[in-house]
Design an enzyme around this catalytic site. Structure first.
Site, mmCIF file in Angstrom:
data_model
loop_
_atom_site.group_PDB
_atom_site.id
_atom_site.type_symbol
_atom_site.label_atom_id
_atom_site.label_comp_id
_atom_site.label_asym_id
_atom_site.label_seq_id
_atom_site.Cartn_x
_atom_site.Cartn_y
_atom_site.Cartn_z
ATOM 1 N N ARG A 208 12.601 -2.485 -37.821
ATOM 2 C CA ARG A 208 12.511 -1.293 -36.981
ATOM 3 C C ARG A 208 13.914 -0.719 -36.838
ATOM 4 O O ARG A 208 14.549 -0.826 -35.793
ATOM 5 C CB ARG A 208 11.901 -1.640 -35.614
ATOM 6 C CG ARG A 208 10.449 -2.072 -35.717
ATOM 7 C CD ARG A 208 9.790 -2.222 -34.381
ATOM 8 N NE ARG A 208 10.136 -3.475 -33.729
ATOM 9 C CZ ARG A 208 9.661 -3.852 -32.543
ATOM 10 N NH1 ARG A 208 8.855 -3.067 -31.880
ATOM 11 N NH2 ARG A 208 10.013 -5.003 -32.021
ATOM 12 N N PRO A 209 14.426 -0.132 -37.910
ATOM 13 C CA PRO A 209 15.811 0.323 -37.909
ATOM 14 C C PRO A 209 16.029 1.496 -36.966
ATOM 15 O O PRO A 209 15.085 2.183 -36.556
ATOM 16 C CB PRO A 209 16.048 0.723 -39.364
ATOM 17 C CG PRO A 209 14.703 1.070 -39.884
ATOM 18 C CD PRO A 209 13.746 0.152 -39.182
ATOM 19 N N CYS B 289 9.857 -7.872 -30.065
ATOM 20 C CA CYS B 289 9.086 -8.775 -30.915
ATOM 21 C C CYS B 289 9.496 -8.641 -32.377
ATOM 22 O O CYS B 289 9.756 -7.541 -32.869
ATOM 23 C CB CYS B 289 7.588 -8.478 -30.783
ATOM 24 S SG CYS B 289 6.907 -8.862 -29.158
ATOM 25 N N ASP C 293 -0.604 -1.739 -32.467
ATOM 26 C CA ASP C 293 -0.575 -2.690 -31.359
ATOM 27 C C ASP C 293 -1.950 -3.268 -31.035
ATOM 28 O O ASP C 293 -2.059 -4.179 -30.203
ATOM 29 C CB ASP C 293 0.003 -2.034 -30.099
ATOM 30 C CG ASP C 293 1.522 -2.021 -30.101
ATOM 31 O OD1 ASP C 293 2.131 -2.600 -31.020
ATOM 32 O OD2 ASP C 293 2.110 -1.428 -29.172
ATOM 33 N N LYS D 291 2.928 0.461 -20.439
ATOM 34 C CA LYS D 291 4.270 -0.114 -20.558
ATOM 35 C C LYS D 291 5.174 0.774 -21.406
ATOM 36 O O LYS D 291 6.327 1.053 -21.027
ATOM 37 C CB LYS D 291 4.190 -1.508 -21.191
ATOM 38 C CG LYS D 291 5.551 -2.121 -21.546
ATOM 39 C CD LYS D 291 5.408 -3.430 -22.285
ATOM 40 C CE LYS D 291 5.062 -3.272 -23.740
ATOM 41 N NZ LYS D 291 6.235 -2.983 -24.600
ATOM 42 N N ASN D 292 4.685 1.207 -22.552
ATOM 43 C CA ASN D 292 5.539 1.952 -23.466
ATOM 44 C C ASN D 292 5.953 3.301 -22.894
ATOM 45 O O ASN D 292 7.051 3.796 -23.191
ATOM 46 C CB ASN D 292 4.848 2.128 -24.815
ATOM 47 C CG ASN D 292 4.717 0.815 -25.567
ATOM 48 O OD1 ASN D 292 5.511 -0.097 -25.369
ATOM 49 N ND2 ASN D 292 3.709 0.711 -26.420
ATOM 50 N N ILE E 149 2.203 -0.012 -40.672
ATOM 51 C CA ILE E 149 3.321 0.379 -39.810
ATOM 52 C C ILE E 149 4.467 -0.625 -39.890
ATOM 53 O O ILE E 149 5.607 -0.264 -40.180
ATOM 54 C CB ILE E 149 2.867 0.534 -38.350
ATOM 55 C CG1 ILE E 149 1.639 1.448 -38.251
ATOM 56 C CG2 ILE E 149 4.009 1.048 -37.489
ATOM 57 C CD1 ILE E 149 1.884 2.874 -38.672
ATOM 58 N N ASP F 23 17.900 4.110 -37.808
ATOM 59 C CA ASP F 23 18.465 5.208 -38.594
ATOM 60 C C ASP F 23 17.934 6.578 -38.183
ATOM 61 O O ASP F 23 18.680 7.562 -38.151
ATOM 62 C CB ASP F 23 18.246 4.968 -40.092
ATOM 63 C CG ASP F 23 16.785 4.781 -40.462
ATOM 64 O OD1 ASP F 23 16.016 4.266 -39.625
ATOM 65 O OD2 ASP F 23 16.400 5.148 -41.582
ATOM 66 N N ARG G 51 5.463 -9.925 -21.313
ATOM 67 C CA ARG G 51 6.273 -8.721 -21.476
ATOM 68 C C ARG G 51 5.432 -7.466 -21.285
ATOM 69 O O ARG G 51 5.968 -6.411 -20.913
ATOM 70 C CB ARG G 51 6.912 -8.682 -22.860
ATOM 71 C CG ARG G 51 8.070 -9.633 -23.081
ATOM 72 C CD ARG G 51 8.684 -9.413 -24.446
ATOM 73 N NE ARG G 51 8.891 -7.996 -24.657
ATOM 74 C CZ ARG G 51 8.640 -7.344 -25.787
ATOM 75 N NH1 ARG G 51 8.169 -7.987 -26.833
ATOM 76 N NH2 ARG G 51 8.867 -6.050 -25.888
ATOM 77 N N ARG H 18 12.844 -3.988 -26.844
ATOM 78 C CA ARG H 18 13.059 -2.938 -27.828
ATOM 79 C C ARG H 18 13.444 -1.620 -27.166
ATOM 80 O O ARG H 18 14.252 -0.845 -27.701
ATOM 81 C CB ARG H 18 11.779 -2.768 -28.658
ATOM 82 C CG ARG H 18 11.868 -1.744 -29.768
ATOM 83 C CD ARG H 18 12.805 -2.189 -30.862
ATOM 84 N NE ARG H 18 12.969 -1.186 -31.897
ATOM 85 C CZ ARG H 18 13.897 -1.237 -32.837
ATOM 86 N NH1 ARG H 18 14.745 -2.230 -32.874
ATOM 87 N NH2 ARG H 18 13.981 -0.290 -33.748
#
Length: 431
Positions: A122-123, A117, A306, A22-23, A328, A125, A398, A93
């Site tokens: 999880r910025p 999620c 994960d 998926k990722n 993380i 920047d 998802r 995301r």
């Protein structure tokens, strides 16, 4: 509201085919629109996040032709809008990958702030730092992130923290920038490598993916290609851990065993037997006592965050005290309260879960707080005595394709039910 309902206590056995990652697929879909020729992507996982991403690029004018559930042809030459504010894209995301691809190709993009999620901060920047280094102006406001540049120029970019998303996003923007870009302290995850290989198959010049230094020489344009997404290491790990928790024996097929090394290492420490083939891994926990161990999540090749909830579900049944340290994300233990409802003995102190193994879990009515936590609750339910029902399964769907069907194929008694009648039918069948 749909639910999973399952009767636990049966060892899982057999083999299961693993879907595409998926990722990787989400980033590859975003990158595919950077070419003005047709791009064919094979081995797509048929999951909600992928469907949302495909609909998002369709909304901005890209051609999307689903040949079958695992194959799509994407045509980027027809894009007619650079604002991605599709209703559902805010819920995943990976929406931020459209910033990198559109900025790289058109030098302008506006994308809805990413969702996903709620597992911790999880910025954006690092993404924004990379875009600015390439010459873009970046702003946030009205629920959108916007980036624009007269031109993008190669730069040396040091990531203060290893970030998969920022590495991929900067890489996509840089492949069409003028000159050379280096990304230092880059993420090394398999899907970073997969996206780099995909970009190279379209004519990009990306070297060093899979190391902490990626070097990119910008090209004028990208061309069409046909590409197959790598197998999903997290889906594979989930089935492997389900085999361990239920004291079964399961072979995951269509995998790259090297991508699973950290996952299999912890199973070995827990007392399981592992057999690897060229594209398959077999986990056997028959007639063993699960042993306690210590786990710390780290960027690849370390233990994947994960897989942290699934590992906790397994160690909750080990004979002794284990610890799981989450390095993380800062909010990834919300599922512990749900596991405790099933009889787990877990205490969370800061970012460490201290797990005292119990003899068994008991069925309960629980809710999935996020994608991987939901998978962990399924594992616990399959190992538990009695009936377990899980709410909020949209989180799980998802990221897992045909989850209940694949589990039933290896002996699980589990159903996805949409109403009270289906629930009663399942309860009658297993009674």
């Amino acid at each position: 509201m749909a639910q999973y309902v399952m009767k636990g206590g049966n060892p899982l056995h057999g083999s299961v085919d693993i879907s595409g990652a998926k990722n990787a697929a989400l980033a590859i879909i975003a990158a595919a629109i950077m070419a003005d020729e047709p791009v064919t992507v094979n081995n797509l996982p048929d999951v909600n996040d992928v469907r949302v991403m495909l609909e998002a690029i369709r909304e901005i004018g890209a051609g999307v032709d689903r040949k079958d559930k695992h194959t799509v042809v994407i045509e980027g030459s027809t894009i007619n809008a650079l604002i991605v504010d599709y209703e559902y894209i805010k819920k995943i995301r990976a929406s931020y990958y459209l910033l990198g691809s559109l900025l790289g190709k058109y030098k302008r993009a506006e994308v809805a702030m990413p969702g996903g999620c709620a597992i911790g901060a999880r910025p954006m920047d690092l993404h924004e730092k990379g875009f600015r280094a390439l010459g873009a102006e970046v702003d946030e406001g009205y629920g959108l992130i916007s980036a624009r540049a007269k031109e993008l120029c190669g730069a040396h970019i040091y990531l203060d923290k290893v970030s998969v998303g920022a590495t991929i996003n900067i890489m996509m923007a840089a492949v069409l920038a003028e000159g050379k870009t280096t990304i230092e302290n880059a993420a090394k995850e398999p899907h970073v490598v997969d996206v780099a290989n995909f970009l190279n198959s379209m004519g990009a010049n990306v070297k060093g993916a899979g190391t902490d230094m990626i070097r990119i020489t910008g090209v004028k344009s990208l061309h069409g290609t046909e590409y197959s997404v790598i197998p999903d290491q997290i889906e594979a790990g989930t089935f492997m851990y389900a085999a361990a928790a239920t004291h079964g024996e399961v072979t995951v097929r269509n995998v790259i065993p090297k991508h699973l090394e950290a996952t299999t290492a912890k199973l070995l420490e827990a007392g399981c037997r592992i057999a690897e083939g060229d594209d398959a891994v077999t986990v056997s926990a028959r007639d063993i006592t699960l042993l306690p161990t210590q786990v710390t999540t780290l960027p690849y090749p370390g233990f994947p965050t994960d897989m942290q909830p699934q590992m906790t579900a397994v160690l909750g049944l080990a004979d002794g005290v284990s610890t799981v340290t989450e390095s993380i994300f800062d909010n990834r233990f919300k599922y512990v309260a749900e596991l405790s409802r099933m009889g787990a003995s877990i205490r969370v102190e800061s970012n460490i879960a201290i797990i005292t193994g119990v003899d068994h879990y008991t069925g309960a009515h629980v809710s999935a707080p996020d994608l991987r936590a939901g998978a962990a609750l399924v594992i616990a339910g399959l190992a538990a005595d009695g009936i377990t029902t899980i709410d909020d399964i949209h989180f799980v769907e998802r990221g897992y394709e045909d989850f209940t069907e694949k589990l039933r194929g290896i002996g699980a008694e589990i159903e996805r039910v949409d109403n009270e009648r289906d629930l009663r039918k399942f309860m009658f069948q297993v009674s």
